[in-house]
Design a protein around this motif. Structure first.
Motif, mmCIF file in Angstrom:
data_model
loop_
_atom_site.group_PDB
_atom_site.id
_atom_site.type_symbol
_atom_site.label_atom_id
_atom_site.label_comp_id
_atom_site.label_asym_id
_atom_site.label_seq_id
_atom_site.Cartn_x
_atom_site.Cartn_y
_atom_site.Cartn_z
ATOM 1 N N SER A 126 0.797 -1.224 0.000
ATOM 2 C CA SER A 126 0.000 0.000 0.000
ATOM 3 C C SER A 126 0.830 1.276 0.000
ATOM 4 O O SER A 126 0.303 2.361 -0.242
ATOM 5 N N ASN A 128 3.351 4.037 -1.465
ATOM 6 C CA ASN A 128 3.837 4.463 -2.778
ATOM 7 C C ASN A 128 5.363 4.522 -2.759
ATOM 8 O O ASN A 128 5.996 4.305 -1.716
ATOM 9 N N ASN A 129 5.956 4.818 -3.894
ATOM 10 C CA ASN A 129 7.417 4.780 -3.989
ATOM 11 C C ASN A 129 8.094 5.765 -3.043
ATOM 12 O O ASN A 129 9.136 5.452 -2.458
ATOM 13 N N GLU A 131 6.981 6.874 -0.176
ATOM 14 C CA GLU A 131 6.851 6.361 1.184
ATOM 15 C C GLU A 131 7.782 5.176 1.407
ATOM 16 O O GLU A 131 8.399 5.045 2.475
#
Length: 261
Positions: A126, A128-129, A131
């Motif tokens: 869940s 994203n890149n 994060e």
């Protein structure tokens, strides 16, 4: 963050397109806003909310507020509980709660706890890149603290690949490379970091540290002076002043001793 839809498009959308947020979701967002401005009040409100069966959202805000108030040791178990409960409920935000728990654990001096929490965050799909890159940077910090420099290097390499614009990944890569005596890598990493963060005192300080190791006293002095100019009251400025004093002591011309008669 997604852009606001034009008013006409918004009006034309079916009423059922976006379900209204629940009361718990509204309270969670309000709690997070309060935590950013007044963490002590948010801690109190979130604690009362948790007692009224606020569930993992109440605990997540409670932990976030504690971390914002620099009470990292108290935040870690509460964020861990929030992440565990959210994961059990199938809430994809569990990964972010695990990441927050890991970040707080690093600040609390618990790198082993941090590595475990961050591994759980990264195991989720869940994030994203950006994060994931932040979590890899934190994981690298924890691994290095545990003496696992090679694993830390690998985590930073992943972070740089996921988010090339992540200045922290490049800065920490430069610092670690310097400490491992990998000077060419350190110079490359700090150049990229400086391009991404030209007014960051931490970058200027590290640039000076790398320059002095490379034997470039003039560049080291320039970078440390820049650190002080950028943020004169920062902890980086304190370190830069100490480094400049040490450099001055080393390069000072010794006084000629009087000849003995």
């Amino acid at each position: 963050m997604s852009k606001l839809l034009p008013i006409l498009l918004l009006c034309a959308a079916p009423a059922i397109a976006q379900p209204l947020p629940t009361l718990d979701e509204v309270q969670f967002q309000e709690c997070l806003k309060l935590a950013s401005k007044d963490p002590a009040s948010a801690v109190s409100d979130a604690s009362l909310w948790a007692q009224k069966k606020g569930g993992y959202l109440a605990r997540a805000c409670h932990g976030f507020a504690l971390a914002t108030d620099f009470k990292f040791d108290l935040a870690v178990p509460i964020l861990t509980e929030a992440a565990t409960m959210a994961q059990e409920k199938g809430d994809p935000r569990a990964a972010r709660f695990w990441a927050q728990a890991g970040n707080a654990a690093i600040a609390a001096g618990q790198p082993d706890v941090a590595v475990d929490a961050l591994a759980k965050a990264l195991a989720s799909k869940s994030l994203n890149n950006a994060e994931r890159a932040d979590s890899e940077v934190d994981r690298a910090r924890a691994l290095v603290a545990l003496g696992k420099s090679a694993e830390g290097e690998a985590a930073l390499a992943t972070a740089r690949q996921l988010a090339p614009e992540n200045g922290s990944a490049w800065l920490l890569s430069a610092t670690l490379a310097r400490r491992l005596n990998k000077l060419p890598d350190a110079l490359t990493y700090i150049e990229t970091s400086a391009a991404l963060r030209p007014r960051d005192p931490a970058v200027a300080l590290e640039a000076g540290n790398i320059a002095i190791v490379a034997g470039d006293d003039a560049t080291a002095r320039k970078q440390w002076e820049q650190t002080i100019a950028i943020a004169p009251d920062s902890r980086q400025a304190v370190s830069a002043k100490a480094q400049l004093a040490a450099l001055a002591a080393i390069t000072a011309t010794p006084e000629t001793e009087p000849q003995s008669r």
